[in-house]
Design an enzyme around this catalytic site. Structure first.
Site, short mmCIF file in Angstrom:
data_model
loop_
_atom_site.label_atom_id
_atom_site.label_comp_id
_atom_site.label_asym_id
_atom_site.label_seq_id
_atom_site.Cartn_x
_atom_site.Cartn_y
_atom_site.Cartn_z
N GLY A 51 0.85 -1.19 0.00
CA GLY A 51 0.00 0.00 0.00
C GLY A 51 0.87 1.23 0.00
O GLY A 51 2.06 1.15 0.29
N CYS A 78 5.24 -6.10 1.58
CA CYS A 78 5.56 -4.69 1.79
C CYS A 78 4.73 -4.13 2.95
O CYS A 78 4.93 -4.55 4.09
CB CYS A 78 5.35 -3.93 0.48
SG CYS A 78 6.21 -2.36 0.44
N TYR A 79 3.77 -3.25 2.69
CA TYR A 79 2.94 -2.72 3.77
C TYR A 79 2.32 -3.86 4.58
O TYR A 79 2.22 -3.80 5.81
CB TYR A 79 1.84 -1.83 3.17
CG TYR A 79 0.93 -1.17 4.18
CD1 TYR A 79 1.25 0.07 4.72
CD2 TYR A 79 -0.24 -1.80 4.60
CE1 TYR A 79 0.42 0.68 5.66
CE2 TYR A 79 -1.07 -1.20 5.54
CZ TYR A 79 -0.74 0.04 6.06
OH TYR A 79 -1.57 0.63 6.98
N HIS A 168 8.24 -7.07 -4.10
CA HIS A 168 6.95 -7.40 -4.72
C HIS A 168 7.06 -8.65 -5.58
O HIS A 168 7.49 -8.57 -6.73
CB HIS A 168 6.44 -6.22 -5.54
CG HIS A 168 5.98 -5.09 -4.70
ND1 HIS A 168 4.71 -5.02 -4.17
CD2 HIS A 168 6.63 -4.00 -4.23
CE1 HIS A 168 4.59 -3.94 -3.44
NE2 HIS A 168 5.74 -3.30 -3.45
N GLU A 170 4.73 -10.20 -6.92
CA GLU A 170 3.63 -10.29 -7.89
C GLU A 170 3.94 -9.60 -9.22
O GLU A 170 3.24 -9.80 -10.20
CB GLU A 170 2.35 -9.70 -7.28
CG GLU A 170 2.35 -8.18 -7.05
CD GLU A 170 2.99 -7.75 -5.72
OE1 GLU A 170 3.86 -8.47 -5.22
OE2 GLU A 170 2.62 -6.68 -5.22
N SER A 222 -22.86 -9.13 -27.78
CA SER A 222 -22.30 -8.02 -28.57
C SER A 222 -21.29 -8.52 -29.58
O SER A 222 -20.91 -7.79 -30.49
CB SER A 222 -21.62 -7.02 -27.63
OG SER A 222 -20.43 -7.59 -27.11
N GLY A 224 -18.36 -9.26 -28.53
CA GLY A 224 -17.13 -9.08 -27.77
C GLY A 224 -16.82 -10.33 -26.97
O GLY A 224 -17.66 -11.24 -26.85
N VAL A 225 -15.61 -10.38 -26.41
CA VAL A 225 -15.17 -11.59 -25.71
C VAL A 225 -16.08 -11.96 -24.54
O VAL A 225 -16.52 -13.10 -24.42
CB VAL A 225 -13.73 -11.40 -25.16
CG1 VAL A 225 -13.25 -12.67 -24.50
CG2 VAL A 225 -12.79 -10.99 -26.26
N ASP A 226 -16.37 -10.98 -23.68
CA ASP A 226 -17.06 -11.30 -22.44
C ASP A 226 -18.47 -11.84 -22.67
O ASP A 226 -18.83 -12.88 -22.12
CB ASP A 226 -17.11 -10.07 -21.51
CG ASP A 226 -15.72 -9.55 -21.20
OD1 ASP A 226 -14.74 -10.29 -21.44
OD2 ASP A 226 -15.61 -8.40 -20.74
N SER A 227 -19.25 -11.14 -23.49
CA SER A 227 -20.62 -11.62 -23.67
C SER A 227 -20.63 -12.92 -24.48
O SER A 227 -21.49 -13.78 -24.27
CB SER A 227 -21.51 -10.55 -24.32
OG SER A 227 -21.15 -10.32 -25.66
N LYS A 368 -9.77 -11.26 -17.28
CA LYS A 368 -9.88 -11.35 -18.73
C LYS A 368 -9.15 -12.58 -19.30
O LYS A 368 -9.68 -13.28 -20.15
CB LYS A 368 -9.28 -10.08 -19.36
CG LYS A 368 -9.64 -9.88 -20.81
CD LYS A 368 -11.02 -9.31 -20.92
CE LYS A 368 -11.38 -8.90 -22.32
NZ LYS A 368 -12.67 -8.19 -22.33
#
Ligand code: XMP
Length: 512
Positions: A51, A78-79, A168, A170, A222, A224-227, A368
């Site tokens: 943080g 870290c924090y 970090h 990550e 739509s 698109g990928v998500d729908s 995603k």
């Protein structure tokens, strides 16, 4: 499953992604999550994020310290390490030498297992970003690793399964960080790697069936990928009970409507209601120039048309949406305004209450890349799953100023040539987003013996990780030359092609 508490680091989402990459389920929650909720969540391990604050700042983010006494393994980053050290009786203070960026980490105590498999050589590169350090160890803890400027780069109390790292793990700049996170979640916390696309699909299918029962579900598709992934997943779960509504606004890419129908209706047997609304959109947009007004008109009309179509499906009880995890996550600073903004068109606002529909959002927990992995596993075409993002208002914001069918047709052809060439040269997957923009600006040209006076097409290609910032992509000159020649030769109405060399900020990715 793993619980990640967010203390406001810009990297917190990356922690979640690394855990998921170890095929372990995790959730990200604000730092002040209630202890009762944490108990109910029953995590097998907890990660405390970094943080921006110092633990001794007056307004430093707090958390319920009882979570450190639950007996489950904790990794503080870290924090997160600082709050842990303080809680157990250590001290944190401003470091004499602040350390930002690359550092070489060395193990100083090999009794704990956090660094198992991490070191291939005596030293391993890590990414540091801190002004504070643990200046006095809490009782029971030892220093597990150090760097030249951070004598306490990692602390541990293996008996209580408490670990803290100052760097970090990550971020990609810590090349072996994913191994450390994998070790923590699997070896130390004992999570199994069940979070795989196949398993996610199986669980989701079971859950959707249980929730929906014999009800009917509608979904706004739509392309698109998500729908698309949401549609394929829900269809796998409940088949005929799903009806998709696909609105062709007339502002889609070349052949997009037919592709959506071919993929879903013809190949997968999904019920898709196609609404051809080109004329309605174009007439609502006549003479409208202002980008924000165009967006509003397109968004509102989309909802109206979707409602009309949905209204015909009498017994629909559920509205399915392709909402994904980044849209949902509450960061320490509250919801990210950007995500909400971008999605305002896709989420068919108001409809659920009006039609008394319940929301079905089977991708709510997924990132995603996980959604894409699911799409592949569900057998969606690669080019649909790996497609660049496309804005809700479509070509409406890529035709500058007033929108005309003639302009949309020109843009569709130019864009299709551009994308085809990107595919053929292998550049499509190297850039994050690429598209053509129609500029209603006429300039003089010469073709054969004749003078031309026609429009301009601008090409845009950007590289970005999160679409918040982006840099323009250095496409090779010979590729740009080929695209330009093809567009000018093959698309009537264009006699000039330009390449956009602006980054975001200060420009945006789209032109409107
Ligand atoms: P900008 O132009 O803001 O775009 O740099 C960032 C990303 O968001 C996409 N975008 C939209 N997506 N509805 C959407 O669903 C919209 O109204 C919208 N506007 C921009 C854009 O394509 C880029 O990926």
């Amino acid at each position: 499953k793993i619980l990640i508490l967010d203390f406001g680091s810009q990297y917190t989402q990356l922690i979640a992604r690394r855990v998921r990459e170890a095929h372990v389920y995790c959730e990200l929650h604000p730092h002040d999550m209630d202890i009762a909720e944490i108990r109910a969540f029953a995590p097998k391990g907890i990660i405390l994020s970094g943080g921006p604050c110092s633990v001794y700042d007056p307004g430093a983010p707090s958390f319920d310290e009882r979570l450190l006494e639950l007996g489950v393994p904790v990794l503080g980053i870290c924090y997160g390490m600082h709050v842990m050290a303080r809680h157990f009786g250590g001290e944190v203070s401003a470091a004499g030498k602040r350390e930002f960026g690359h550092a070489e980490l060395e193990q100083t105590d090999s009794t704990g297992s956090l660094f198992d498999g991490f070191f291939v050589e005596a030293k391993s590169p890590v990414w540091m970003s801190h002004g504070d350090h643990v200046s006095k160890l809490p009782p029971g803890f030892t220093v597990a690793a150090a760097t030249a400027n951070a004598p306490v780069a990692a602390i541990q109390d293996p008996a209580r399964q408490l670990y803290g790292v100052q760097f970090h793990p990550e971020v990609n700049h810590t090349p072996r960080g994913e191994i450390l996170i994998d070790t923590f979640v699997r070896k130390i916390c004992g999570c199994h790697g069940h979070w795989t696309p196949g398993q996610i699909i199986e669980d989701a299918v079971a859950r959707i069936r249980e929730m929906v029962g014999t009800d009917q579900v509608i979904l706004g598709l739509s392309g698109g990928v998500d729908s698309s992934v949401a549609a394929a997943l829900i269809h796998r779960a409940i088949g005929e009970q799903l009806t998709c509504v696909f609105v062709d606004t007339g502002l889609l890419r070349l052949g997009e409507g037919d592709q959506v129908m071919a993929t879903f209706a013809e190949n997968m047997g999904v019920k898709v209601l196609r609404v051809d609304a080109e004329e309605r959109f174009l007439s609502a947009l006549v003479d409208v120039e202002d980008p924000e007004q165009k967006r509003k008109i397109i968004g509102n009309l989309f909802i109206t048309i979707f409602e009309e179509a949905a209204g015909k499906l009498e017994d629909a009880r559920w509205l399915a949406q392709g909402t994904i995890y980044p849209d949902v996550i509450e960061s320490a600073g509250g919801k990210t305004g950007k995500a909400q903004n971008i999605k305002s068109h896709h989420n068919v606002g108001g409809l659920p209450e009006k039609m008394k529909l319940a929301l079905l959002e089977p991708l709510r927990e997924l990132f995603k890349d996980e959604v894409r992995a699911l799409g592949d596993e569900l057998g969606l075409p690669r080019q649909m799953v790996w497609r660049h993002p496309f804005p809700g208002p479509g070509l409406g914001v890529r035709i500058l100023g007033k929108i005309k069918k003639e302009y949309a047709d020109i843009l569709r052809q130019a864009d299709a040539i551009y994308i085809e060439e990107l595919f053929q040269s292998g550049w499509y997957d190297k850039v994050s987003q690429a598209f053509a923009v129609f500029l209603p600006v006429r300039s003089v040209g010469v073709m054969g013996d004749g003078r031309t006076y026609e429009n301009v097409v601008a090409l845009r290609a950007v590289e970005t990780k999160d679409f918040m910032t982006a840099s323009w992509a250095p496409l090779p000159y010979d590729l740009l030359a080929r695209i330009s020649t093809r567009i000018i030769n093959e698309v009537r109405g264009v006699n000039r092609v330009v390449y956009d060399i602006s980054s975001k900020p200060p420009s945006t990715i789209e032109w409107e």
